[in-house]
Design an enzyme around this catalytic site. Structure first.
Site, mmCIF file in Angstrom:
data_model
loop_
_atom_site.group_PDB
_atom_site.id
_atom_site.type_symbol
_atom_site.label_atom_id
_atom_site.label_comp_id
_atom_site.label_asym_id
_atom_site.label_seq_id
_atom_site.Cartn_x
_atom_site.Cartn_y
_atom_site.Cartn_z
ATOM 1 N N LYS A 1 -40.331 34.776 -0.076
ATOM 2 C CA LYS A 1 -39.343 35.927 0.499
ATOM 3 C C LYS A 1 -38.697 36.932 -0.365
ATOM 4 O O LYS A 1 -38.838 38.148 0.025
ATOM 5 C CB LYS A 1 -37.949 34.929 0.859
ATOM 6 C CG LYS A 1 -38.215 34.132 2.304
ATOM 7 C CD LYS A 1 -37.074 33.510 2.699
ATOM 8 C CE LYS A 1 -37.185 32.671 3.973
ATOM 9 N NZ LYS A 1 -36.013 32.040 4.417
ATOM 10 N N CYS B 1 -9.791 27.283 -1.353
ATOM 11 C CA CYS B 1 -8.527 27.194 -0.609
ATOM 12 C C CYS B 1 -8.961 27.064 0.968
ATOM 13 O O CYS B 1 -7.755 26.703 1.555
ATOM 14 C CB CYS B 1 -7.934 28.597 -0.881
ATOM 15 S SG CYS B 1 -7.490 28.771 -2.556
ATOM 16 N N CYS C 1 -28.568 22.636 11.635
ATOM 17 C CA CYS C 1 -28.855 23.803 12.250
ATOM 18 C C CYS C 1 -30.534 23.611 13.080
ATOM 19 O O CYS C 1 -30.375 24.542 13.855
ATOM 20 C CB CYS C 1 -29.082 24.846 11.236
ATOM 21 S SG CYS C 1 -30.241 24.765 10.141
ATOM 22 N N CYS D 1 -37.893 14.363 10.760
ATOM 23 C CA CYS D 1 -37.589 15.590 11.551
ATOM 24 C C CYS D 1 -37.924 16.887 10.664
ATOM 25 O O CYS D 1 -39.015 16.796 10.203
ATOM 26 C CB CYS D 1 -36.059 15.595 11.349
ATOM 27 S SG CYS D 1 -35.051 15.770 9.776
ATOM 28 N N ASN E 1 -38.845 31.272 10.586
ATOM 29 C CA ASN E 1 -37.986 32.383 10.202
ATOM 30 C C ASN E 1 -37.659 33.599 11.148
ATOM 31 O O ASN E 1 -37.072 34.216 11.134
ATOM 32 C CB ASN E 1 -38.201 32.899 8.776
ATOM 33 C CG ASN E 1 -38.072 31.577 7.904
ATOM 34 O OD1 ASN E 1 -38.773 31.578 6.591
ATOM 35 N ND2 ASN E 1 -37.212 30.605 8.088
ATOM 36 N N LEU E 2 -38.995 34.015 11.763
ATOM 37 C CA LEU E 2 -39.216 35.464 11.975
ATOM 38 C C LEU E 2 -38.481 35.786 13.198
ATOM 39 O O LEU E 2 -38.318 37.164 13.324
ATOM 40 C CB LEU E 2 -40.764 35.620 12.204
ATOM 41 C CG LEU E 2 -41.722 35.270 11.226
ATOM 42 C CD1 LEU E 2 -43.083 35.671 11.768
ATOM 43 C CD2 LEU E 2 -41.216 35.955 9.974
#
Length: 370
Positions: free
Chosen positions: A88, A176, A190, A327, A72-73
């Site tokens: 967090k 929409c 990601c 993974c 994350n850092l």
């Protein structure tokens, strides 16, 4: 527990924005009276929280059930290396209270779910969607429509970002723009695509700006438009969106917002795979992450077979052994296992549910080598 607001002189802390033409004390008062819920305290949520706290939003809710991880850092710069493994929202609330003790902070160490979404969101004036998954986005949208709350949307992919404001002043909703969620295999991963550390910061700052516009009425919000940002080429453009009345007439939340899967791959839990490994069961472990991820920590006897090259290797895989694809979070392994089944219909192949993040959360570093 929420932190309590304290009395501070408005003209000292906020003097630089009070000087702005068209802003002034009235807009600052609106910020101080506002209640904003930020769903997600990661790459997008961190800059949103920092700037809204610094600018004086009176009450900030923080929703996130994740712990801080080392990966994350590079983009979630509110956190530091010694805080890896801590919740967090707990760390964020402590640091934001130091940034601005004059505001109230309400941490929710949980993920937003169909069971808690309406109860949590109803307490706030505005929601900022700082999540990274489609399940949460559709849940936030539907809950906000039901409760009549606007929300600020942000998303990113590699070097690109999207920002909009939904369900505001009769404008379009998220549905929409995207009426239905994609299937599991259509979702970009990601962990495969990667993200440049600064990109979520830039998108999150845009979200914070839109939140301030909605709260204060200063400027023109992105309601009715989708802002497309290409940071690699420093270009941007806006797409006009049309509100569809049927998307504003939601009667209830769906029973589940899980993304539909069109995969036929069975999944195996980390604990069950560890049992197999401890029993010495003969199997083929295929780690389909990239080399840098593999080197940082992988399971014993797992072979590096990156998904980016997997289609060139799938024909050569020995099908007489059970296979388990692995993974980081479970998305790429599902795709790899499906590729095996497409080529070898009778193969016994499993995807490890939740990937290495789930393994380390549940089993720590047992059977992990680096």
């Amino acid at each position: 527990m929420p932190t309590s607001p304290k009395n501070f002189a408005m003209d000292n802390r906020y003097s630089r924005q009070l000087q702005l033409p068209g802003f002034g004390p009235e807009s600052q008062k609106k910020l101080q009276n506002a209640k904003v819920l930020v769903v997600g305290a990661g790459g997008l949520g961190v800059p949103v929280l920092q700037y809204l706290a610094g600018m004086g939003v009176g009450m900030l809710g923080l929703v996130d059930g994740d712990l801080i991880s080392l990966t994350n850092l590079h983009r979630q710069v509110l956190y530091s290396t010694p805080e890896v493994g801590k919740p967090k929202v707990e760390v964020a609330a402590q640091k934001l209270a130091q940034l601005n003790p004059a505001i109230q902070l309400v941490p929710y160490q949980t993920h937003l779910t169909t069971q808690n979404a309406l109860q949590i969101i109803k307490e706030y004036d505005l929601v900022v969607d700082a999540t990274d998954n489609f399940e949460a986005r559709y849940l936030i949208n539907d809950a906000c429509v039901l409760l009549g709350k606007p929300f600020v949307y942000g998303a990113l992919h590699q070097y690109e970002g999207q920002v909009s404001v939904f369900n505001f002043a009769g404008g379009p909703t998220y549905r929409c723009l995207y009426p239905n969620p994609p299937t599991a295999v259509e979702i970009p991963d990601c962990n495969t695509a990667g993200v440049l550390g600064v990109v979520p910061g830039l998108v999150g700052c845009q979200q914070a700006l839109e939140a301030v516009k909605v709260i204060t009425g200063v400027g023109k919000s992105l309601s009715g438009y989708l802002l497309m940002l290409d940071f690699l080429n420093q270009s941007q453009h806006k797409i006009k969106l049309k509100a569809k009345p049927e998307n504003q007439r939601i009667q209830r939340l769906q029973a589940s917002y899980a993304v539909a899967s069109c995969t036929t791959v069975p999944e195996i839990a980390p604990s069950e795979l560890m049992e197999w490994m401890n029993q010495g069961k003969k199997l083929l472990l295929l780690d389909v992450r990239e080399e840098n991820e593999y080197v940082a920590g992988h399971l014993q006897k797992a072979l590096l077979t990156p998904l980016s090259m997997f289609e060139h290797q799938v024909d050569q895989l020995p099908t007489h052994l059970p296979m388990v694809t692995i993974c980081q979070k479970g998305g790429r392994s599902l795709k790899a296992a499906q590729m095996v089944l497409d080529k070898h219909a009778g193969a016994e192949v499993y995807s490890m549910k939740g990937g290495m993040e789930a393994w380390q959360e549940q089993l720590h570093n047992h059977l992990v080598v680096s």
